[in-house]
Write a protein that holds these residues in place. Structure first.
Motif, PDB file in Angstrom:
ATOM      1  N   UNK A  24       7.990   8.131   0.677  1.00 31.63           N
ATOM      2  CA  UNK A  24       8.549   6.822   0.382  1.00 31.63           C
ATOM      3  C   UNK A  24       7.776   6.172  -0.764  1.00 31.63           C
ATOM      4  N   UNK A  25       8.496   5.749  -1.798  1.00 31.38           N
ATOM      5  CA  UNK A  25       7.859   5.162  -2.984  1.00 31.38           C
ATOM      6  C   UNK A  25       6.996   3.957  -2.637  1.00 31.38           C
ATOM      7  N   UNK A  26       7.393   3.177  -1.658  1.00 33.48           N
ATOM      8  CA  UNK A  26       6.613   2.003  -1.270  1.00 33.48           C
ATOM      9  C   UNK A  26       5.274   2.390  -0.657  1.00 33.48           C
ATOM     10  N   UNK A  27       5.219   3.575  -0.063  1.00 30.33           N
ATOM     11  CA  UNK A  27       3.981   4.028   0.583  1.00 30.33           C
ATOM     12  C   UNK A  27       3.012   4.726  -0.368  1.00 30.33           C
ATOM     13  N   UNK A  28       3.486   5.142  -1.509  1.00 31.64           N
ATOM     14  CA  UNK A  28       2.646   5.943  -2.404  1.00 31.64           C
ATOM     15  C   UNK A  28       1.319   5.274  -2.750  1.00 31.64           C
ATOM     16  N   UNK A  29       1.309   4.007  -3.181  1.00 31.78           N
ATOM     17  CA  UNK A  29       0.001   3.405  -3.512  1.00 31.78           C
ATOM     18  C   UNK A  29      -0.962   3.360  -2.323  1.00 31.78           C
ATOM     19  N   UNK A  30      -0.426   3.063  -1.140  1.00 28.91           N
ATOM     20  CA  UNK A  30      -1.288   3.014   0.046  1.00 28.91           C
ATOM     21  C   UNK A  30      -1.808   4.398   0.385  1.00 28.91           C
ATOM     22  N   UNK A  31      -0.958   5.396   0.328  1.00 33.83           N
ATOM     23  CA  UNK A  31      -1.397   6.753   0.652  1.00 33.83           C
ATOM     24  C   UNK A  31      -2.426   7.257  -0.353  1.00 33.83           C
ATOM     25  N   UNK A  32      -2.247   6.916  -1.615  1.00 35.67           N
ATOM     26  CA  UNK A  32      -3.252   7.306  -2.618  1.00 35.67           C
ATOM     27  C   UNK A  32      -4.594   6.644  -2.314  1.00 35.67           C
ATOM     28  N   UNK A  33      -4.543   5.365  -1.957  1.00 34.37           N
ATOM     29  CA  UNK A  33      -5.785   4.651  -1.626  1.00 34.37           C
ATOM     30  C   UNK A  33      -6.448   5.260  -0.395  1.00 34.37           C
ATOM     31  N   UNK A  34      -5.649   5.607   0.596  1.00 32.72           N
ATOM     32  CA  UNK A  34      -6.190   6.244   1.808  1.00 32.72           C
ATOM     33  C   UNK A  34      -6.860   7.564   1.442  1.00 32.72           C
ATOM     34  N   UNK A  35      -6.175   8.371   0.638  1.00 39.38           N
ATOM     35  CA  UNK A  35      -6.738   9.668   0.245  1.00 39.38           C
ATOM     36  C   UNK A  35      -8.025   9.513  -0.548  1.00 39.38           C
ATOM     37  N   UNK A  42      -7.806   0.306  -0.363  1.00 39.39           N
ATOM     38  CA  UNK A  42      -6.793   0.155   0.691  1.00 39.39           C
ATOM     39  C   UNK A  42      -6.513  -1.329   0.918  1.00 39.39           C
ATOM     40  N   UNK A  43      -7.560  -2.121   1.003  1.00 39.24           N
ATOM     41  CA  UNK A  43      -7.395  -3.568   1.192  1.00 39.24           C
ATOM     42  C   UNK A  43      -6.622  -4.181   0.035  1.00 39.24           C
ATOM     43  N   UNK A  44      -6.929  -3.766  -1.185  1.00 40.56           N
ATOM     44  CA  UNK A  44      -6.256  -4.312  -2.361  1.00 40.56           C
ATOM     45  C   UNK A  44      -4.765  -4.002  -2.344  1.00 40.56           C
ATOM     46  N   UNK A  82     -10.206  -0.537   8.255  1.00 39.61           N
ATOM     47  CA  UNK A  82      -9.409  -1.517   7.511  1.00 39.61           C
ATOM     48  C   UNK A  82      -7.980  -1.534   8.036  1.00 39.61           C
ATOM     49  N   UNK A  83      -7.390  -0.350   8.204  1.00 35.94           N
ATOM     50  CA  UNK A  83      -6.003  -0.259   8.657  1.00 35.94           C
ATOM     51  C   UNK A  83      -5.824  -0.855  10.059  1.00 35.94           C
ATOM     52  N   UNK A  85      -7.783  -3.088  11.500  1.00 33.24           N
ATOM     53  CA  UNK A  85      -8.014  -4.532  11.426  1.00 33.24           C
ATOM     54  C   UNK A  85      -6.790  -5.273  10.895  1.00 33.24           C
ATOM     55  N   UNK A  86      -5.979  -4.584  10.109  1.00 31.52           N
ATOM     56  CA  UNK A  86      -4.779  -5.207   9.542  1.00 31.52           C
ATOM     57  C   UNK A  86      -3.530  -4.945  10.377  1.00 31.52           C
ATOM     58  N   UNK A  87      -3.704  -4.412  11.556  1.00 32.65           N
ATOM     59  CA  UNK A  87      -2.566  -4.252  12.465  1.00 32.65           C
ATOM     60  C   UNK A  87      -1.996  -2.851  12.540  1.00 32.65           C
ATOM     61  N   UNK A  88      -2.755  -1.876  12.123  1.00 29.30           N
ATOM     62  CA  UNK A  88      -2.275  -0.494  12.077  1.00 29.30           C
ATOM     63  C   UNK A  88      -2.012   0.159  13.417  1.00 29.30           C
ATOM     64  N   UNK A  89      -2.391  -0.448  14.508  1.00 30.73           N
ATOM     65  CA  UNK A  89      -2.148   0.145  15.828  1.00 30.73           C
ATOM     66  C   UNK A  89      -1.161  -0.661  16.661  1.00 30.73           C
ATOM     67  N   UNK A  90      -0.372  -1.483  16.010  1.00 31.68           N
ATOM     68  CA  UNK A  90       0.617  -2.295  16.753  1.00 31.68           C
ATOM     69  C   UNK A  90       1.730  -1.437  17.253  1.00 31.68           C
TER      70      UNK A  90
END
Length: 90
Positions: A24-35, A42-44, A82-83, A85-90
């Motif tokens: 998903x194009x929307x996820x690409x920046x986040x996945x790159x930051x995670x990698x 990731x926070x940015x 970080x993930x 803390x930002x709600x990644x396990x909801x």
């Protein structure tokens, strides 16, 4: 299951070379930051998204893999913090 992550990482690496419909194009920046393993990156990325990026954390890749799964599979503990803390396990 491990082969799914290997396939995902190969897709991420290929993204810069060609447009990939598999991620998903929307996820690409986040996945790159995670990698990258950089919690500040990731926070940015998350801060740039509406609602602090919570909707990004809920998006799923193939077979239900989330950004949290990717960070965990890569052993990126500071990124996971970080993930979560930002709600990644909801």
């Amino acid at each position: 299951m491990f082969s799914d992550y290997v396939e995902l990482l190969a897709s991420l690496q290929a993204m810069d070379a060609a447009s990939s419909e598999s991620v998903d194009a929307a996820l690409r920046p986040l996945l790159r930051a995670i990698c990258s393993g950089d919690p500040a990156a990731v926070s940015a990325v998350m801060e740039e998204e509406e609602g602090g990026g919570v909707t990004l954390l809920m998006r799923r890749l193939r077979r239900g893999v989330t950004p949290v799964h990717v960070a965990a599979a890569l052993g990126r503990v500071p990124v996971l913090e970080v993930l979560v803390a930002r709600g990644g396990l909801q």
